[in-house]
Design an enzyme around this catalytic site. Structure first.
Site, PDB file in Angstrom:
ATOM      1  N   SER A  44       0.785  -1.216  -0.002  1.00 43.06           N
ATOM      2  CA  SER A  44      -0.085   0.008   0.004  1.00 43.06           C
ATOM      3  C   SER A  44       0.870   1.205   0.016  1.00 43.06           C
ATOM      4  O   SER A  44       0.431   2.332  -0.572  1.00 43.06           O
ATOM      5  CB  SER A  44      -0.794   0.036   1.370  1.00 43.06           C
ATOM      6  OG  SER A  44      -0.189  -0.121   2.283  1.00 43.06           O
ATOM      7  N   HIS A 250      -0.845   5.611   6.889  1.00 44.63           N
ATOM      8  CA  HIS A 250      -0.733   5.593   5.487  1.00 44.63           C
ATOM      9  C   HIS A 250      -0.158   7.044   5.204  1.00 44.63           C
ATOM     10  O   HIS A 250      -0.535   7.822   5.706  1.00 44.63           O
ATOM     11  CB  HIS A 250      -1.253   4.961   4.702  1.00 44.63           C
ATOM     12  CG  HIS A 250      -1.439   3.672   4.828  1.00 44.63           C
ATOM     13  ND1 HIS A 250      -2.262   2.864   5.182  1.00 44.63           N
ATOM     14  CD2 HIS A 250      -0.749   2.503   3.884  1.00 44.63           C
ATOM     15  CE1 HIS A 250      -2.050   1.625   5.363  1.00 44.63           C
ATOM     16  NE2 HIS A 250      -1.399   1.338   4.370  1.00 44.63           N
TER      17      HIS A 250
END
Length: 268
Positions: A44, A250
């Site tokens: 990711s 993230h």
């Protein structure tokens, strides 16, 4: 001490020459990398989860046009660009489903992988919801895995990449430290934040060692994220996002463009 004017002029001239040569070398390197195909592999952090602007056809892989591979390809126009990085990918997923576009004409490969194998998501969940001691215990389990099992898994990925793309320059990207320490921050204790940062350092060190052992370039993003960690007041990372839990921990779009892209530019 005063320097004679001719020496100052000579110093300025040498600095200008070095700067020009460095810029020319960087441009030439980018041109060479773009002359063949570019394949972006990984998890990711490479697909761009958290950066928004997801490509519809990428589905649950959540490949973003704000992710560093897409930004690099847009700026350098490689002869082909295959973006196979996928949210949640582990080393086995890269081997099983991402290597198809690699071939002898591939000139550049990027990859970030290893965090999911080490149980990063479970570490963060444990540390957010449970005590300092339970958090550290879970981190210690992850560190043991990073030492005992992850090196072999990374070797399998790196060996397969080289076998399928024998002529490619391969850049392995690491992970940022997550927290700024020594400052007031609502949420995790300083003990937890330090333990998480130390575990990230340990993971990066192992990934870097295995990448270099295969002759690959390791792109260390910890320096570019310094000053932009969680609790810094200018974070390029999402904290816990209860409205979209997948974004948590993230990089934001700014983290991809400001944290990852410059490191990849240098590594490429």
């Amino acid at each position: 001490m005063r320097h004679p004017r001719p020496l100052l002029l000579l110093g300025s001239l040498l600095l200008a020459v070095v700067t020009a040569l460095t810029g020319a070398a960087t441009a030439q390197s980018a041109e060479q990398a773009a002359s063949g195909g570019y394949v972006a592999l990984g998890d990711s952090y490479s697909s761009g989860v958290g950066a928004g602007s997801y490509i519809d056809s990428s589905g649950d892989c959540k490949r973003s046009t704000n992710a560093y591979p897409y930004l690099w390809a847009a700026a350098n126009s490689p002869s082909s660009f295959s973006f196979t990085a996928c949210s949640g990918a582990r080393t086995g997923d890269v081997l099983a489903g991402q290597l198809g576009p690699l071939n002898s004409g591939t000139s550049l490969v990027s990859v970030s992988v290893g965090g999911n194998d080490a149980g990063f998501a479970d570490v963060m969940t444990t540390c957010v919801l449970q005590s300092d001691s339970t958090c550290i215990s879970r981190i210690n389990t992850a560190r043991a895995y990073i030492d005992s099992t992850l090196p072999g898994q990374l070797d399998n990925v790196y060996t397969s990449i080289r076998g399928k793309a024998p002529n490619a320059h391969v850049a392995v990207l690491g992970y940022p430290r997550f927290y700024k320490l020594g400052t007031f921050c609502v949420g995790l204790s300083e003990t937890k934040r330090k333990a998480i940062n130390d575990a990230s350092d340990h993971l990066n060190n192992v990934i870097g060692q295995r990448a270099r052992a295969h002759g690959f370039t390791f792109g260390d993003v910890r320096s570019t994220f310094t000053g932009h960690e969680l609790c810094s007041g200018s974070s390029w990372l999402h904290s816990v996002d209860w409205t979209n839990i997948g974004n948590s921990y993230h990089p934001k779009a700014a983290g991809q463009s400001g944290g990852y892209l410059p490191v990849f530019n240098a590594a490429a």
